[in-house]
Design a protein around this motif. Structure first.
Motif, short mmCIF file in Angstrom:
data_model
loop_
_atom_site.label_atom_id
_atom_site.label_comp_id
_atom_site.label_asym_id
_atom_site.label_seq_id
_atom_site.Cartn_x
_atom_site.Cartn_y
_atom_site.Cartn_z
N ASP A 49 -3.58 -9.02 -5.97
CA ASP A 49 -4.91 -8.75 -6.51
C ASP A 49 -5.87 -8.39 -5.38
O ASP A 49 -5.56 -8.55 -4.20
CB ASP A 49 -5.44 -9.94 -7.32
CG ASP A 49 -5.55 -11.23 -6.50
OD1 ASP A 49 -5.92 -12.27 -7.08
OD2 ASP A 49 -5.24 -11.21 -5.28
N ILE A 50 -7.03 -7.90 -5.77
CA ILE A 50 -8.04 -7.57 -4.79
C ILE A 50 -9.41 -7.66 -5.45
O ILE A 50 -9.56 -7.30 -6.62
CB ILE A 50 -7.81 -6.16 -4.17
CG1 ILE A 50 -8.77 -5.91 -3.00
CG2 ILE A 50 -7.94 -5.07 -5.24
CD1 ILE A 50 -8.40 -4.66 -2.19
N ARG A 51 -10.40 -8.15 -4.70
CA ARG A 51 -11.74 -8.20 -5.24
C ARG A 51 -12.52 -6.99 -4.74
O ARG A 51 -12.16 -6.36 -3.74
CB ARG A 51 -12.43 -9.49 -4.80
CG ARG A 51 -11.70 -10.72 -5.31
CD ARG A 51 -12.58 -11.93 -5.24
NE ARG A 51 -11.83 -13.14 -5.56
CZ ARG A 51 -12.39 -14.26 -5.94
NH1 ARG A 51 -13.70 -14.34 -6.07
NH2 ARG A 51 -11.65 -15.32 -6.21
N SER A 52 -13.61 -6.71 -5.40
CA SER A 52 -14.33 -5.47 -5.11
C SER A 52 -15.03 -5.49 -3.76
O SER A 52 -15.49 -4.44 -3.30
CB SER A 52 -15.36 -5.20 -6.21
OG SER A 52 -16.28 -6.26 -6.31
N ASN A 53 -15.11 -6.65 -3.13
CA ASN A 53 -15.74 -6.69 -1.81
C ASN A 53 -14.75 -6.38 -0.69
O ASN A 53 -15.06 -6.53 0.49
CB ASN A 53 -16.42 -8.04 -1.57
CG ASN A 53 -15.44 -9.19 -1.61
OD1 ASN A 53 -14.27 -9.01 -1.96
ND2 ASN A 53 -15.90 -10.38 -1.27
N MET A 54 -13.56 -5.98 -1.09
CA MET A 54 -12.52 -5.63 -0.13
C MET A 54 -12.04 -4.20 -0.40
O MET A 54 -12.11 -3.71 -1.53
CB MET A 54 -11.33 -6.58 -0.24
CG MET A 54 -11.68 -8.04 -0.02
SD MET A 54 -10.31 -9.13 -0.42
CE MET A 54 -9.18 -8.73 0.90
N ASP A 55 -11.53 -3.54 0.65
CA ASP A 55 -10.96 -2.21 0.49
C ASP A 55 -9.44 -2.25 0.52
O ASP A 55 -8.77 -1.34 0.02
CB ASP A 55 -11.42 -1.29 1.63
CG ASP A 55 -12.92 -1.10 1.60
OD1 ASP A 55 -13.52 -1.05 2.68
OD2 ASP A 55 -13.48 -1.01 0.50
N LYS A 56 -8.92 -3.30 1.12
CA LYS A 56 -7.48 -3.35 1.36
C LYS A 56 -7.04 -4.81 1.39
O LYS A 56 -7.75 -5.69 1.89
CB LYS A 56 -7.17 -2.68 2.71
CG LYS A 56 -5.72 -2.69 3.13
CD LYS A 56 -5.58 -1.97 4.49
CE LYS A 56 -4.15 -1.96 4.97
NZ LYS A 56 -4.04 -1.24 6.27
N ARG A 57 -5.86 -5.02 0.83
CA ARG A 57 -5.29 -6.35 0.91
C ARG A 57 -3.78 -6.22 1.02
O ARG A 57 -3.17 -5.40 0.31
CB ARG A 57 -5.65 -7.17 -0.32
CG ARG A 57 -5.26 -8.63 -0.16
CD ARG A 57 -5.84 -9.50 -1.23
NE ARG A 57 -5.55 -10.90 -0.94
CZ ARG A 57 -5.34 -11.83 -1.84
NH1 ARG A 57 -5.40 -11.51 -3.12
NH2 ARG A 57 -5.10 -13.07 -1.49
N GLN A 58 -3.18 -7.00 1.89
CA GLN A 58 -1.75 -6.89 2.13
C GLN A 58 -1.03 -8.15 1.69
O GLN A 58 -1.50 -9.27 1.86
CB GLN A 58 -1.48 -6.63 3.61
CG GLN A 58 -1.90 -5.24 4.05
CD GLN A 58 -1.52 -4.95 5.49
OE1 GLN A 58 -2.09 -5.54 6.39
NE2 GLN A 58 -0.58 -4.06 5.69
N GLY A 59 0.16 -7.91 1.12
CA GLY A 59 1.05 -9.00 0.79
C GLY A 59 2.37 -8.76 1.48
O GLY A 59 2.45 -8.00 2.46
N GLN A 60 3.42 -9.35 0.92
CA GLN A 60 4.74 -9.12 1.51
C GLN A 60 5.27 -7.78 1.04
O GLN A 60 5.56 -7.59 -0.13
CB GLN A 60 5.68 -10.24 1.08
CG GLN A 60 7.02 -10.19 1.77
CD GLN A 60 7.91 -11.36 1.39
OE1 GLN A 60 7.59 -12.11 0.47
NE2 GLN A 60 9.01 -11.52 2.08
#
Lengths: 111, 114
Positions: A49-60
């Motif tokens: 998931d990602i919130r709107s205050n972020m542009d990018k999020r990484q998982g495995q």
């Protein structure tokens, strides 16, 4: 708005290559976004998931990118494996508003 | 239970019969969704319940379809006078209204109308 058609587009990727699955969301007020994976015969399962205050999020092996300017969400899968073959759905939500799910994209991993 | 539970997992019914599909959401989740998924297709929104608010029924395809949610927990989707085109997997999901929490899906009920 909500999904305008139920036909599943298909993305075919060679095993070991990177996959990019795209999603256009509809509500500029949406502030939370999710990617789900649905394997054959099962219900959709949360991936990232990602919130709107972020542009990018990484998982495995997965990365989600969010471009709020054009209301676009993407899911990147690194070194795609046969077990990644599934249907992938994006979802957008905001507070108590109901989640809106995209139509989905079928990912086929070619050996 | 720990997850969203749907029953039955499979249902075969004769055309014209009524069916009831059940969804037990995660305890404490105030939002509940029903979706339909035909073979090889995407998710089709049917209905959304949120707490004590009037449900959003905008996705129900015909007046043969109805859903209830009793006591803010268990939900039943009823299809009257089933038709062959009703054959699909019916998925239920629930979520909390806490911002930034995902919806959890059940395994679905596969309905076959013969």
């Amino acid at each position: 708005g909500e999904s305008v058609g139920l036909h599943l587009p298909t993305l075919s990727v060679q095993e070991g290559d990177n996959s990019i699955i795209n999603c256009a969301y509809s509500n500029s007020a949406s502030d939370y976004f999710i990617w789900y994976k649905q394997e054959s015969g099962k219900g959709p399962q949360f991936i990232i998931d990602i919130r709107s205050n972020m542009d990018k999020r990484q998982g495995q092996r997965v990365t989600v990118l969010l471009n709020k300017t054009v209301k676009h969400l993407s899911l990147q899968i690194a070194a795609t494996q046969p077990g990644d073959s599934a249907v992938y759905f994006c979802a957008e939500g905001s507070g108590t508003y109901k989640y809106i799910f995209g139509t989905g994209t079928r990912l086929k991993v070619l050996a | 239970g720990a997850g969203v539970s749907q029953s039955p997992s499979n249902k075969v019914t004769e055309k014209g019969k009524d069916v009831e599909l059940r969804c037990d959401p995660i305890s404490g989740h105030t939002a509940l969704y029903w979706y339909r998924q035909s073979l090889g297709q995407g998710l089709e929104f049917l209905i959304y319940f949120q707490g004590n608010s009037a449900p959003d029924k905008s996705g129900l395809p015909s007046d043969r379809f109805s859903a209830e949610r009793t006591g803010g927990s268990v939900s039943t989707l009823t299809i009257q006078r089933t038709q062959q085109e009703d054959s699909a997997v019916y998925l239920c999901a629930s979520s909390s209204t806490i911002a930034g929490t995902e919806a959890f899906f059940g395994q679905g009920t596969r309905l076959t109308v013969v």
